[in-house]
Design a protein around this motif. Structure first.
Motif, PDB file in Angstrom:
ATOM      1  N   TYR A 178       0.839  -1.196   0.000  1.00 26.46           N
ATOM      2  CA  TYR A 178       0.000   0.000   0.000  1.00 26.46           C
ATOM      3  C   TYR A 178       0.882   1.257   0.000  1.00 26.46           C
ATOM      4  CZ  TYR A 178      -3.906   3.071   1.325  1.00 26.46           C
ATOM      5  OH  TYR A 178      -4.872   4.053   1.355  1.00 26.46           O
ATOM      6  N   ALA A 179       1.948   1.233   0.814  1.00 24.50           N
ATOM      7  CA  ALA A 179       2.866   2.360   0.862  1.00 24.50           C
ATOM      8  C   ALA A 179       3.592   2.539  -0.465  1.00 24.50           C
ATOM      9  CB  ALA A 179       3.864   2.167   1.999  1.00 24.50           C
ATOM     10  N   TYR A 180       3.945   1.428  -1.113  1.00 25.63           N
ATOM     11  CA  TYR A 180       4.601   1.471  -2.434  1.00 25.63           C
ATOM     12  C   TYR A 180       3.762   2.319  -3.389  1.00 25.63           C
ATOM     13  CZ  TYR A 180       6.829  -0.558  -6.679  1.00 25.63           C
ATOM     14  OH  TYR A 180       7.500  -0.754  -7.871  1.00 25.63           O
ATOM     15  N   ASP A 181       2.467   2.121  -3.337  1.00 28.49           N
ATOM     16  CA  ASP A 181       1.554   2.827  -4.230  1.00 28.49           C
ATOM     17  C   ASP A 181       1.488   4.322  -3.924  1.00 28.49           C
ATOM     18  OD1 ASP A 181       0.056   2.139  -6.478  1.00 28.49           O
ATOM     19  OD2 ASP A 181      -1.842   2.169  -5.390  1.00 28.49           O
ATOM     20  N   LYS A 182       1.982   4.720  -2.733  1.00 33.91           N
ATOM     21  CA  LYS A 182       1.909   6.121  -2.311  1.00 33.91           C
ATOM     22  C   LYS A 182       3.248   6.854  -2.411  1.00 33.91           C
ATOM     23  CE  LYS A 182      -2.352   5.346  -1.177  1.00 33.91           C
ATOM     24  NZ  LYS A 182      -3.464   5.857  -2.025  1.00 33.91           N
ATOM     25  N   ILE A 183       4.302   6.149  -2.778  1.00 35.94           N
ATOM     26  CA  ILE A 183       5.619   6.785  -2.870  1.00 35.94           C
ATOM     27  C   ILE A 183       5.610   7.839  -3.974  1.00 35.94           C
ATOM     28  CG2 ILE A 183       8.032   6.416  -3.501  1.00 35.94           C
ATOM     29  CD1 ILE A 183       7.839   3.665  -2.196  1.00 35.94           C
ATOM     30  N   LYS A 184       6.061   9.031  -3.640  1.00 36.11           N
ATOM     31  CA  LYS A 184       6.195  10.105  -4.627  1.00 36.11           C
ATOM     32  C   LYS A 184       7.661  10.496  -4.714  1.00 36.11           C
ATOM     33  CE  LYS A 184       4.303  14.567  -6.061  1.00 36.11           C
ATOM     34  NZ  LYS A 184       3.389  15.692  -5.744  1.00 36.11           N
ATOM     35  N   VAL A 185       8.214  10.450  -5.922  1.00 37.69           N
ATOM     36  CA  VAL A 185       9.629  10.760  -6.123  1.00 37.69           C
ATOM     37  C   VAL A 185       9.753  12.034  -6.955  1.00 37.69           C
ATOM     38  CG1 VAL A 185      10.341   8.351  -5.937  1.00 37.69           C
ATOM     39  CG2 VAL A 185       9.725   9.269  -8.172  1.00 37.69           C
ATOM     40  N   PRO A 186      10.916  12.703  -6.878  1.00 36.84           N
ATOM     41  CA  PRO A 186      11.080  13.973  -7.598  1.00 36.84           C
ATOM     42  C   PRO A 186      11.256  13.777  -9.094  1.00 36.84           C
ATOM     43  CG  PRO A 186      13.114  13.355  -6.506  1.00 36.84           C
ATOM     44  CD  PRO A 186      12.074  12.363  -6.054  1.00 36.84           C
ATOM     45  N   ASP A 187      10.979  14.847  -9.834  1.00 35.42           N
ATOM     46  CA  ASP A 187      11.241  14.845 -11.272  1.00 35.42           C
ATOM     47  C   ASP A 187      12.715  14.568 -11.543  1.00 35.42           C
ATOM     48  OD1 ASP A 187       8.728  15.295 -12.226  1.00 35.42           O
ATOM     49  OD2 ASP A 187       8.935  17.465 -12.356  1.00 35.42           O
ATOM     50  N   THR A 188      12.977  13.929 -12.685  1.00 36.71           N
ATOM     51  CA  THR A 188      14.357  13.627 -13.076  1.00 36.71           C
ATOM     52  C   THR A 188      14.882  14.786 -13.923  1.00 36.71           C
ATOM     53  OG1 THR A 188      13.659  11.320 -13.178  1.00 36.71           O
ATOM     54  CG2 THR A 188      15.837  11.828 -14.020  1.00 36.71           C
ATOM     55  N   LYS A 189      15.244  15.882 -13.279  1.00 36.04           N
ATOM     56  CA  LYS A 189      15.783  17.052 -13.989  1.00 36.04           C
ATOM     57  C   LYS A 189      17.291  16.903 -14.065  1.00 36.04           C
ATOM     58  CE  LYS A 189      15.737  21.081 -15.991  1.00 36.04           C
ATOM     59  NZ  LYS A 189      15.212  21.243 -17.370  1.00 36.04           N
ATOM     60  N   ILE A 190      17.779  16.473 -15.228  1.00 38.87           N
ATOM     61  CA  ILE A 190      19.203  16.196 -15.381  1.00 38.87           C
ATOM     62  C   ILE A 190      19.956  17.442 -15.820  1.00 38.87           C
ATOM     63  CG2 ILE A 190      18.916  13.742 -15.847  1.00 38.87           C
ATOM     64  CD1 ILE A 190      19.049  14.344 -18.819  1.00 38.87           C
ATOM     65  N   GLU A 191      21.244  17.478 -15.508  1.00 34.17           N
ATOM     66  CA  GLU A 191      22.127  18.556 -15.961  1.00 34.17           C
ATOM     67  C   GLU A 191      22.743  18.151 -17.298  1.00 34.17           C
ATOM     68  OE1 GLU A 191      22.491  21.388 -14.397  1.00 34.17           O
ATOM     69  OE2 GLU A 191      21.321  20.838 -12.621  1.00 34.17           O
ATOM     70  N   LEU A 192      22.807  19.113 -18.235  1.00 31.64           N
ATOM     71  CA  LEU A 192      23.330  18.841 -19.576  1.00 31.64           C
ATOM     72  C   LEU A 192      24.419  19.849 -19.938  1.00 31.64           C
ATOM     73  CD1 LEU A 192      19.928  18.392 -21.464  1.00 31.64           C
ATOM     74  CD2 LEU A 192      21.447  16.557 -20.737  1.00 31.64           C
TER      75      LEU A 192
END
Length: 335
Positions: A178-192
């Motif tokens: 249930y917790a897996y379904d609620k995990i929120k991770v940040p955007d993958t803003k990469i440096e170029l």
């Protein structure tokens, strides 16, 4: 509406009518929604982001489970106040005082469809007032899922400090999923480098600074059961998709591993123009007004620990973001 009088009556409620005006029943108690408490223990709490997707296409959180819903006193107040309208399972609602009082106060049988069969359940005397425990009810993650009908047993009694010995009873692993379904991770803003416009046949360096991505931990607790679990997502790799077949990735798999210090790749510095980046892209064809969509997805390794010394691994998850890449072609003139 559903009825509890006997096998000949309708025992399902495909839709719920609006209760009459003046209904003061507690809607949090009447609706069969999960009471699992979710808390983010660590990781980013602001900014853009989203939920991860499992890398195992066949894995899903449990479709349904049972939870404590009413104390005897709460059920008595609910059943005998105005027009009691509420769920006794994920797909069955009872409306009207008699249905509730017949079964939970006056000891009459009630029926529910379980595994495609109509099953009779003994009634209760005076809502079990004086006893220590809870009436448990099935809840479903998605009531449109056919497997959510596995928790259709009509709401039943369980002594305090005990979890029902029944299929689909909750476990720490249930809460971990249930917790897996609620995990929120940040955007993958990469440096170029170059940042906005790359050049044909020249490498574009890609990196994420140390500490940009940290593990995310989510705790799920089911009140009045002693059950809990903490699910942790740890970033382990960055995968690059250039957005065109006319490109090469470094490494060739497109998978850039996370360094020991938490960074990914190596930041570009003066003098690196002729070098091959440990994480990056080389575009082989210029864009013509329509940028390529560079996709960057981080893979998250998922594990959990829970009540009673339980724990284990769950399928890895991914979260993907895209950004535009313009590629220019430098023309040279021979004299």
């Amino acid at each position: 509406m559903a009825h509890a009088d006997g096998p000949g009556d309708d025992t399902t409620a495909p839709s719920k009518p609006s209760p009459p005006a003046g209904n003061v029943n507690n809607q949090d108690l009447s609706a069969a929604v999960s009471r699992i408490k979710v808390t983010q223990v660590s990781g980013p709490t602001g900014g853009n982001g989203g939920n991860i997707s499992s890398t195992d296409v066949n894995w899903e959180p449990p479709p349904c489970w049972y939870e404590p819903a009413f104390t005897p006193e709460q059920l008595k107040e609910f059943s005998e106040t105005n027009y009691p309208l509420g769920d006794v399972s994920p797909h069955t609602a009872w409306g009207g005082e008699r249905l509730w009082t017949d079964h939970y106060r006056d000891g009459k049988e009630a029926y529910s469809y379980e595994d495609g069969a109509l099953v009779s359940h003994e009634g209760y005397e005076n809502y079990n007032i004086g006893k220590d425990g809870y009436f448990w009810r099935g809840v479903a993650r998605d009531t449109g899922d056919p497997d959510s009908y596995d928790c259709e047993r009509v709401m039943f009694w369980q002594d305090a400090d005990e979890v029902p010995d029944a299929p689909n009873a909750p476990t720490p692993e249930t809460l971990a999923a249930y917790a897996y379904d609620k995990i929120k991770v940040p955007d993958t803003k990469i440096e170029l480098k170059p940042e906005a416009k790359s050049t044909v046949n020249a490498p574009t360096w890609v990196w994420l600074d140390k500490g940009t991505f940290k593990e995310v931990k989510v705790r799920a607790e089911l009140p009045n059961t002693g059950l809990w679990a903490e699910t942790t997502a740890k970033p382990i790799a960055l995968h690059l998709e250039p957005g065109t077949d006319d490109a090469e990735t470094f490494p060739s798999s497109g998978d850039c591993e996370i360094n020991d210090d938490g960074s990914i790749g190596t930041p570009y510095k003066t003098g690196d123009a002729g070098k091959t980046p440990p994480c990056g892209i080389r575009y082989l064809r210029a864009t013509n007004g329509e940028p390529y969509e560079l996709s960057a997805s981080v893979t998250w390794e998922i594990n959990w620990e829970g009540a009673g010394g339980t724990g284990g691994d769950l399928p890895n998850g991914t979260f993907e973001t895209t950004q535009d890449m313009n590629v220019q072609e430098i023309q040279s003139i021979n004299r």
